[in-house]
Write an enzyme that holds these catalytic residues in place. Structure first.
Site, mmCIF file in Angstrom:
data_model
loop_
_atom_site.group_PDB
_atom_site.id
_atom_site.type_symbol
_atom_site.label_atom_id
_atom_site.label_comp_id
_atom_site.label_asym_id
_atom_site.label_seq_id
_atom_site.Cartn_x
_atom_site.Cartn_y
_atom_site.Cartn_z
ATOM 1 N N LYS A 102 -43.523 -3.968 24.583
ATOM 2 C CA LYS A 102 -42.379 -3.059 24.661
ATOM 3 C C LYS A 102 -42.563 -1.872 23.702
ATOM 4 C CE LYS A 102 -37.734 -2.641 23.210
ATOM 5 N NZ LYS A 102 -36.974 -3.149 22.100
ATOM 6 N N ASP B 292 -34.668 -1.915 26.383
ATOM 7 C CA ASP B 292 -34.047 -2.137 25.074
ATOM 8 C C ASP B 292 -32.663 -2.735 25.297
ATOM 9 O OD1 ASP B 292 -32.398 -0.089 25.902
ATOM 10 O OD2 ASP B 292 -33.066 1.353 24.398
#
Ligand code: SF4
Length: 214
Positions: free
Chosen positions: A122, A141
């Site tokens: 990520k 997120d």
């Protein structure tokens, strides 16, 4: 409307709603700084990182300088972020690796980025999209996670990896970065965690969760 078309419609509407949506809320002035602040942003707000980063980069402005810094001194600067000892180790080691393995330049390949300590897939996706405009996935997120589930585009609440896979299946690759950027703006400004503004939301005609929070 099938889900793919719904997802594309959501992007169309949000592009008009937030024409100024930034790619990131993390302050930075070059790829090196973006890599470091992204590592620091794990489990902390972007605003918190923005408070300490000017001091950090004022004292250690290059990979060479941060790589040679004493982690204890770095930890003192980033202390407000929590896990500061570990994060200080991560960013000093990452800086050394940048110098030793990549000539001081942030690499553009996912496989290289995830070799740095503290850099998950990520984190690497954030750096690739913000710095280089590349996308190897959708950055999920906390805002993207919450809003995507409310919009009915994924049923995998609080499971970012599965939500990412759902979004990658729904949207063409060239829209992955736009989706994360626009949904990030929507989550911050309208579809907030506690009190989403459904009456004022431009998606309320197509959102299955509209009105559930009043
Ligand atoms: Fe969020 Fe409400 Fe808008 Fe749905 S209608 S996206 S729940 S603010």
């Amino acid at each position: 409307m099938d889900l793919s078309r719904t997802a594309e419609k959501i992007i169309e509407i949000l592009e008009m709603t937030y024409p100024d949506a930034p790619a990131t809320y993390l302050d930075h002035s070059n790829p090196f700084e973006m890599l470091i602040v992204t590592i620091l942003s794990a489990r902390v707000t972007d605003a918190g990182v923005n408070k300490v980063s000017p001091t950090l980069f004022g004292r250690y402005p290059t990979p060479e300088k941060l790589g040679h810094a004493n982690p204890i001194e770095v930890g003192k600067i980033i202390r407000p972020l929590g896990s500061y000892n570990k994060k200080a180790e991560y960013i000093t080691k990452t800086s050394r690796m940048l110098v030793e393995n990549f000539n001081g330049q942030v690499p553009t390949a996912m496989d290289d980025l995830i070799t740095f300590p503290g850099v998950s897939r990520k984190t690497a996706n954030v750096v690739l999209s913000v710095v280089f405009g590349l996308s190897e996935g959708v950055v999920v997120d906390t805002h993207v996670m919450r809003v995507t589930v409310r919009l009915g585009l994924s049923e995998h609440d609080k499971k970012p990896d599965k939500i990412e896979r759902d979004l990658m299946a729904l949207l063409p690759e060239e829209q992955w970065n736009d989706y994360a950027r626009l949904i990030g703006a929507h989550g911050r400004r309208t579809c907030k965690s506690r009190r989403p503004d459904c009456p004022g939301c431009t998606l309320n005609k197509i959102c299955p969760s509209a009105g559930l929070f009043s």
